[in-house]
Design an enzyme around this catalytic site. Structure first.
Site, PDB file in Angstrom:
ATOM      1  N   ALA A 240      -4.743   1.055   9.621  1.00  0.00           N
ATOM      2  CA  ALA A 240      -3.910   1.757   8.646  1.00  0.00           C
ATOM      3  C   ALA A 240      -4.006   3.251   8.865  1.00  0.00           C
ATOM      4  O   ALA A 240      -5.083   3.783   9.162  1.00  0.00           O
ATOM      5  CB  ALA A 240      -4.347   1.425   7.221  1.00  0.00           C
ATOM      6  N   ASP A 241      -2.874   3.916   8.729  1.00  0.00           N
ATOM      7  CA  ASP A 241      -2.865   5.371   8.747  1.00  0.00           C
ATOM      8  C   ASP A 241      -2.916   5.946   7.336  1.00  0.00           C
ATOM      9  O   ASP A 241      -3.376   7.064   7.143  1.00  0.00           O
ATOM     10  CB  ASP A 241      -1.612   5.877   9.477  1.00  0.00           C
ATOM     11  CG  ASP A 241      -1.743   5.711  10.980  1.00  0.00           C
ATOM     12  OD1 ASP A 241      -2.106   6.692  11.640  1.00  0.00           O
ATOM     13  OD2 ASP A 241      -1.525   4.600  11.486  1.00  0.00           O
ATOM     14  N   ARG A 242      -2.441   5.168   6.374  1.00  0.00           N
ATOM     15  CA  ARG A 242      -2.531   5.584   4.975  1.00  0.00           C
ATOM     16  C   ARG A 242      -2.382   4.354   4.085  1.00  0.00           C
ATOM     17  O   ARG A 242      -1.461   3.559   4.255  1.00  0.00           O
ATOM     18  CB  ARG A 242      -1.444   6.613   4.643  1.00  0.00           C
ATOM     19  CG  ARG A 242      -1.565   7.232   3.250  1.00  0.00           C
ATOM     20  CD  ARG A 242      -0.431   8.219   2.990  1.00  0.00           C
ATOM     21  NE  ARG A 242      -0.461   9.357   3.875  1.00  0.00           N
ATOM     22  CZ  ARG A 242      -0.735  10.610   3.498  1.00  0.00           C
ATOM     23  NH1 ARG A 242      -0.987  10.867   2.228  1.00  0.00           N
ATOM     24  NH2 ARG A 242      -0.720  11.592   4.365  1.00  0.00           N
ATOM     25  N   ALA A 250       0.791   2.171   5.242  1.00  0.00           N
ATOM     26  CA  ALA A 250       1.529   2.732   6.373  1.00  0.00           C
ATOM     27  C   ALA A 250       0.702   2.529   7.634  1.00  0.00           C
ATOM     28  O   ALA A 250      -0.489   2.867   7.679  1.00  0.00           O
ATOM     29  CB  ALA A 250       1.802   4.218   6.160  1.00  0.00           C
TER      30      ALA A 250
END
Length: 369
Positions: A240-242, A250
């Site tokens: 996950a990036d966010r 995201a």
């Protein structure tokens, strides 16, 4: 099981990183002497992966500061703030970068001193602690995720690259794969090519071969057919990036469609991310800014000429795939709704939804509830 690869090397005051644009055919380390070089390394994707971006940004400024002298604490703080704000413009989606920037600013702003060198040293020490903490967090994620998936012989599938190359070491989703392998529970990991930048085909393949983990590459578009044909696949595990407060996530473009097919085929869909990737200020995925990259990454393929690779000489070539004049849409990330996610694994444990709920309580998890 320690990782054999090391993508980030820090020996104060020298920072070097493995140039991921040259992988998998060349292991080239490049020096990052200052914040400007760090910004370029991140924006050009010489380094990538949300945790690694944060660490490289922090340490690039640490390398720069190590040779600088500040007469006052005010001048040191002002310079560090300016450079951190500049580093924050390198990639907009990965929350780890902004979490690191916030913590670094807080560390120097709360250091009570008039001595600029003490402020500088405080920054460098904080950046170094972030490097150490990321490795420990990743190993904990690996252990929690492996326990969640089970001790029987299983197969899993992963997307993009979430291993040592994307973190300070060990990895998030690939850390779970590594832990499954270490405990003897992994039969095979499938991994997607991850178009258009091919992080799976280039980077994850490189890691798995190096670590001697049984693996098989699949086309992005073949995952649904694979899930139907191979009942041994227990879970799809992604990074996950966010992660928003409600669990919307995201991650690399293509993740959303994997979650949809996982739900249809009754397969667990697991997100692996350190709590530094959790953004409680973002209530849902609709509030996440998605980076859009140059359309040339889709229209043109870049790689190394095959015969040269076989002969030990590397010649980078560009191949025009689509007709000249074709337009392309190239979002770097997509958002997977919490409803499609089975569990989120952090260094603190496994987060699941309450019975009947469609979203996660990430704030409660962060509070230790």
């Amino acid at each position: 099981m320690a990782a054999r690869l090391q993508a980030i090397k820090w020996e104060r005051p020298r920072l070097t990183i493995l140039n991921q644009l040259a992988l998998p055919h060349s292991s080239e380390y490049i020096e990052i002497p200052d914040a400007r070089a760090g910004h370029y390394a991140i924006s050009s994707m010489q380094t990538r992966g949300a945790p690694a971006i944060a660490i490289v940004a922090a340490l690039s400024l640490a390398a720069e500061l190590s040779s600088m002298h500040f007469d006052t604490s005010a001048s040191a703080r002002a310079y560090i703030h300016t450079q951190l704000d500049y580093l924050g413009t390198s990639r907009p989606t990965a929350v780890n970068l902004f979490d690191a920037i916030s913590k670094l600013k807080h560390a120097i702003d709360t250091t009570i001193t008039e001595n600029g060198q003490i402020v500088r040293d405080t920054y460098v020490q904080m950046a170094e602690r972030m490097l150490d903490a990321d490795v420990k967090d990743n190993m904990a994620i690996g252990e929690h995720g492996a326990q969640l998936i089970g001790s029987d012989k299983v197969r899993v599938l992963t997307h993009c690259n979430t291993g040592t190359l994307a973190t300070a070491g060990y990895g998030t989703a690939l850390g779970i794969v590594r832990s499954l392998h270490a405990q003897g529970s992994l039969d095979r990991v499938y991994f997607t090519e991850t178009r258009p930048y091919n992080q799976g085909a280039r980077l994850t393949a490189f890691e798995l071969l190096t670590e001697e983990i049984p693996a098989q590459l699949v086309c992005d578009s073949a995952v649904s057919a694979l899930l139907r044909s191979d009942p041994m696949i227990r879970a799809i595990v992604v990074g996950a990036d966010r992660v928003a407060a409600n669990g919307d996530t995201a991650n690399k473009i293509g993740t959303y469609q994997l979650a949809i097919t996982a739900r249809y085929h009754g397969c667990q869909f697991i997100v692996a991310a350190p709590t530094t990737s959790v953004d409680l200020h973002t209530q849902s995925g609709s509030d996440i800014v998605i980076e859009e990259r140059n359309e040339a990454e889709i229209l043109v393929q870049t790689g190394f000429e095959r015969q040269g690779v076989l002969e030990g000489r590397l010649e980078r070539v560009e191949v025009q795939v689509a007709p000249v004049g074709t337009r392309a849409w190239n979002p770097s990330f997509d958002v997977t709704p919490a409803e499609l996610i089975s569990a989120i694994v952090t260094e603190h444990g496994v987060v699941v939804k309450q019975p009947g709920a469609s979203e996660f309580d990430m704030a409660g998890h962060m509070r230790g509830e």
